[in-house]
Every structure is written in structure tokens, then in C-alpha cells.
Design a protein around this motif. Structure first.
Motif, short mmCIF file in Angstrom:
data_model
loop_
_atom_site.label_atom_id
_atom_site.label_comp_id
_atom_site.label_asym_id
_atom_site.label_seq_id
_atom_site.Cartn_x
_atom_site.Cartn_y
_atom_site.Cartn_z
N ARG A 1 0.81 -1.22 0.00
CA ARG A 1 0.00 0.00 0.00
C ARG A 1 0.84 1.26 0.00
O ARG A 1 0.32 2.37 -0.21
CB ARG A 1 -0.93 0.01 1.21
N LEU A 2 2.12 1.13 0.27
CA LEU A 2 3.03 2.29 0.24
C LEU A 2 3.74 2.42 -1.10
O LEU A 2 4.73 3.14 -1.21
CB LEU A 2 4.06 2.16 1.37
N ALA A 3 3.23 1.75 -2.13
CA ALA A 3 3.87 1.81 -3.45
C ALA A 3 3.88 3.23 -4.02
O ALA A 3 4.68 3.55 -4.90
CB ALA A 3 3.15 0.86 -4.42
N PHE A 4 3.00 4.06 -3.50
CA PHE A 4 2.95 5.44 -3.97
C PHE A 4 4.09 6.29 -3.40
O PHE A 4 4.36 7.39 -3.92
CB PHE A 4 1.62 6.10 -3.54
N PHE A 5 4.75 5.82 -2.36
CA PHE A 5 5.69 6.67 -1.62
C PHE A 5 6.85 7.18 -2.47
O PHE A 5 7.11 8.39 -2.49
CB PHE A 5 6.21 5.92 -0.39
N PRO A 6 7.59 6.30 -3.19
CA PRO A 6 8.68 6.83 -4.03
C PRO A 6 8.18 7.83 -5.08
O PRO A 6 8.85 8.84 -5.34
CB PRO A 6 9.25 5.57 -4.70
N LEU A 54 15.33 4.44 -9.71
CA LEU A 54 14.51 4.74 -10.89
C LEU A 54 13.11 5.25 -10.55
O LEU A 54 12.64 6.21 -11.17
CB LEU A 54 14.42 3.51 -11.79
N PRO A 55 12.38 4.64 -9.59
CA PRO A 55 11.05 5.18 -9.28
C PRO A 55 11.09 6.64 -8.84
O PRO A 55 10.21 7.43 -9.20
CB PRO A 55 10.56 4.27 -8.14
N TYR A 56 12.11 6.99 -8.06
CA TYR A 56 12.24 8.38 -7.60
C TYR A 56 12.57 9.31 -8.76
O TYR A 56 12.05 10.42 -8.87
CB TYR A 56 13.32 8.48 -6.52
N LEU A 57 13.46 8.85 -9.66
CA LEU A 57 13.88 9.68 -10.79
C LEU A 57 12.74 9.85 -11.79
O LEU A 57 12.56 10.93 -12.36
CB LEU A 57 15.10 9.06 -11.46
N LEU A 58 11.98 8.79 -12.02
CA LEU A 58 10.84 8.89 -12.93
C LEU A 58 9.83 9.92 -12.43
O LEU A 58 9.36 10.78 -13.18
CB LEU A 58 10.16 7.53 -13.07
N SER A 59 9.50 9.84 -11.14
CA SER A 59 8.52 10.76 -10.58
C SER A 59 9.09 12.17 -10.43
O SER A 59 8.36 13.16 -10.53
CB SER A 59 8.00 10.25 -9.24
N PHE A 60 10.41 12.28 -10.21
CA PHE A 60 11.05 13.60 -10.19
C PHE A 60 10.89 14.27 -11.55
O PHE A 60 10.55 15.47 -11.63
CB PHE A 60 12.54 13.44 -9.86
N ALA A 61 11.12 13.51 -12.61
CA ALA A 61 10.94 14.05 -13.96
C ALA A 61 9.49 14.45 -14.20
O ALA A 61 9.21 15.48 -14.83
CB ALA A 61 11.38 13.02 -14.99
N ALA A 62 8.55 13.66 -13.66
CA ALA A 62 7.14 14.00 -13.80
C ALA A 62 6.82 15.33 -13.12
O ALA A 62 6.14 16.19 -13.67
CB ALA A 62 6.27 12.88 -13.22
N GLY A 63 7.32 15.49 -11.89
CA GLY A 63 7.08 16.74 -11.18
C GLY A 63 7.67 17.93 -11.91
O GLY A 63 7.04 19.00 -12.01
N ALA A 64 8.88 17.77 -12.45
CA ALA A 64 9.52 18.85 -13.19
C ALA A 64 8.72 19.22 -14.42
O ALA A 64 8.53 20.41 -14.73
CB ALA A 64 10.95 18.44 -13.58
N MET A 65 8.21 18.23 -15.14
CA MET A 65 7.46 18.51 -16.36
C MET A 65 6.10 19.14 -16.05
O MET A 65 5.67 20.05 -16.76
CB MET A 65 7.28 17.23 -17.18
N VAL A 66 5.45 18.67 -15.01
CA VAL A 66 4.17 19.27 -14.64
C VAL A 66 4.36 20.74 -14.26
O VAL A 66 3.55 21.60 -14.63
CB VAL A 66 3.53 18.49 -13.46
N TYR A 67 5.45 21.03 -13.56
CA TYR A 67 5.72 22.41 -13.19
C TYR A 67 5.94 23.27 -14.44
O TYR A 67 5.42 24.39 -14.54
CB TYR A 67 6.95 22.50 -12.29
N VAL A 68 6.70 22.75 -15.41
CA VAL A 68 6.95 23.49 -16.65
C VAL A 68 5.63 23.77 -17.37
O VAL A 68 5.40 24.87 -17.88
CB VAL A 68 7.91 22.71 -17.57
N VAL A 69 4.75 22.78 -17.41
CA VAL A 69 3.47 22.95 -18.09
C VAL A 69 2.64 24.04 -17.42
O VAL A 69 2.09 24.93 -18.08
CB VAL A 69 2.68 21.63 -18.10
#
Length: 262
Positions: free
Chosen positions: A66-71, A211-226
Motif C-alpha cells: 500500500r506504500l507503493a505510492f511513496f517513491p 529509478l522510481p524516484y527519478l521517474l517521478s522527479f521528472a514528472a514533477g519537473a514537467m508538470v511544473y513546466v506545463v
């Protein structure tokens, strides 16, 4: 290997083609076309952030139950925070590119030119990281990300980079710089993306657990740019129809590519 090389190069080509507008346009890119491109790129990047980055990040962390969302949560928040801080310490690229009056002397001219290129270059680093992380995940074979999904993300970022390249080259030309010099500065701002992508791939090859942290980091960065850059620019002056249609098409296309081909 050729697919990866081409995929990493696409965002840089988008910047280069945008900077090349200085050779064909007298003043600036058509406003409607720019709004449509920015809206389309925003839709692609939001869809990619969900299906190509956040969902794979949680899938890779399924052993946490249930903590799969954490990273994904930690990486996403860090990505947003990183871009937020970056925006506070660097000039806002759209504000700089739209100043009504040019510099009054050569010193101010050089300073503004360097700051504009510097600002856009810094903003391109997270985008290069996003491409690198996605291709690293594809190469690892452990995330479920396909080559088509990775290429679609590169294409979306390239579309965003097209008007961004013009945002640099066109104002520099208007300030009296030669077309070749203005083009060179616009192209220079995009060189950091493939470099950041390659470095990210090399980094993730040594620390796959991140990798899970880096993938989601990239997602956060892109959402911010948008949210901070693309949508305000595409919907300024309350002219939102073109941006909305472009966003819807981009989002739908990326969703189909990611789910059908992923």
C-alpha cells in the motif's frame, strides 16, 4: 542503440528548428500556431507524466504494498520543488523575451543575451533528465516503458522546445544581432538536453533502485513546466480556445501511444 540516440536527439532538434525561425520569419512566430504548439506539448507532457512516469514508478515499487505510492510522491514533490527554486533564482524566460524595449548599450545587450540563454538552458536540464530517465527505464526492461512511449515523450518535449528556440533567436535578431549569431545562441540553449539525458542514463545504470524516484522527479519537473510556462503562455489574453484544443489533442495522442504501444 540507434533508436536511443535518435530519441535523445529529438528535443535538441526541436530547439534547433525553432531557433532556425530567425532565417524565415521577419518578426515572430504566428501567434495561433505558437498557442497550438504549446497547448499540444502541454497535453503530451501531462499525459506522459502520468502514464510514462508516475504509473511506472508506482509499478516498480509494488513490493511496498500500500506504500507503493511513496517513491512516486517523494520524487514528484522534489521535482516540483526543484523547478520552483530554479524559477526563483533565474530570470523568467518569457518575461525576458517579451521586454518592450531593447538594451540601451552594448554592455546591457550582452548581459541580457547571456541571461536569456542561461535561463532557457537551465530550464532545459530537467527536460533532458526526463528523457534520460524514460530511456534508461526502457533499457532496463523492468518498468514496462516501451520504445514508442519513450519516443513520444521526446517528441512532446521537442514540440515545446520549438517555440522556445524561437523565443531566444527572434528577440536577439530584433536587437541587431546577425541571423547566424541569433540562431547559434538559440541552438546553444538546447545542447544541455542530450547531455543531461546521457548523464541521467549513466547515473541510473549504477543505481537502478532510484529509478522510481527519478521517474517521478521528472514528472514533477514537467508538470511544473506545463503549469508555470506552457499554459500561461498559450492562454494569455484570455484566448484559450486554440490552447485547449491543442492540449486535448496532445493529451489524447500521448495517452493512446502510451497505452496502445506500451
Amino acid at each position: 542503440m540507434s533508436t536511443i540516440f535518435f530519441g535523445l536527439s529529438i528535443p535538441f532538434l526541436g530547439t534547433t528548428f525553432g531557433a532556425a525561425c530567425v532565417f524565415f520569419m521577419k518578426k515572430k512566430m504566428n501567434d495561433t500556431v505558437q498557442r497550438a504548439l504549446l497547448g499540444f506539448a502541454a497535453g503530451v507532457m501531462i499525459a506522459a507524466s502520468v502514464w510514462s512516469l508516475l504509473i511506472p514508478a508506482m509499478d516498480m515499487s509494488e513490493t511496498l504494498g500500500r506504500l507503493a505510492f511513496f517513491p512516486a510522491l517523494i520524487g514528484f514533490v522534489l521535482g516540483i520543488a526543484f523547478l520552483f527554486i530554479l524559477d526563483k533564482i533565474t530570470p523568467h524566460l518569457h518575461a525576458m523575451s517579451q521586454k518592450p524595449e531593447g538594451p540601451k548599450n552594448s554592455v546591457e545587450k550582452i548581459s541580457r543575451t547571456m541571461m536569456l540563454v542561461f535561463a532557457v538552458t537551465l530550464h532545459n536540464i530537467p527536460e533532458g533528465m526526463a528523457v534520460g530517465v524514460v530511456f534508461a527505464s526502457f533499457m532496463s526492461g523492468s518498468s514496462g516503458i516501451s520504445a514508442a512511449a519513450a519516443m513520444a515523450l521526446s517528441l512532446g518535449i521537442a514540440i515545446q522546445n520549438f517555440p522556445e528556440g524561437a523565443i531566444i533567436s527572434m528577440p536577439l535578431r530584433a536587437e541587431g544581432n546577425s541571423k547566424l549569431k541569433s540562431f547559434a545562441y538559440g541552438t546553444l540553449s538546447g545542447t544541455v538536453e542530450p547531455v543531461a539525458a546521457v548523464l541521467t542514463i549513466l547515473l541510473t545504470s549504477f543505481i537502478l533502485p532510484l529509478l522510481p524516484y527519478l521517474l517521478s522527479f521528472a514528472a514533477g519537473a514537467m508538470v511544473y513546466v506545463v503549469i508555470e510556462e506552457l499554459l500561461p503562455e498559450a492562454s494569455r489574453d484570455e484566448k484559450t480556445d486554440t490552447c485547449t484544443l491543442g492540449f486535448a489533442i496532445g493529451f489524447a495522442l500521448m495517452m493512446v501511444l502510451d497505452v496502445a504501444l506500451g
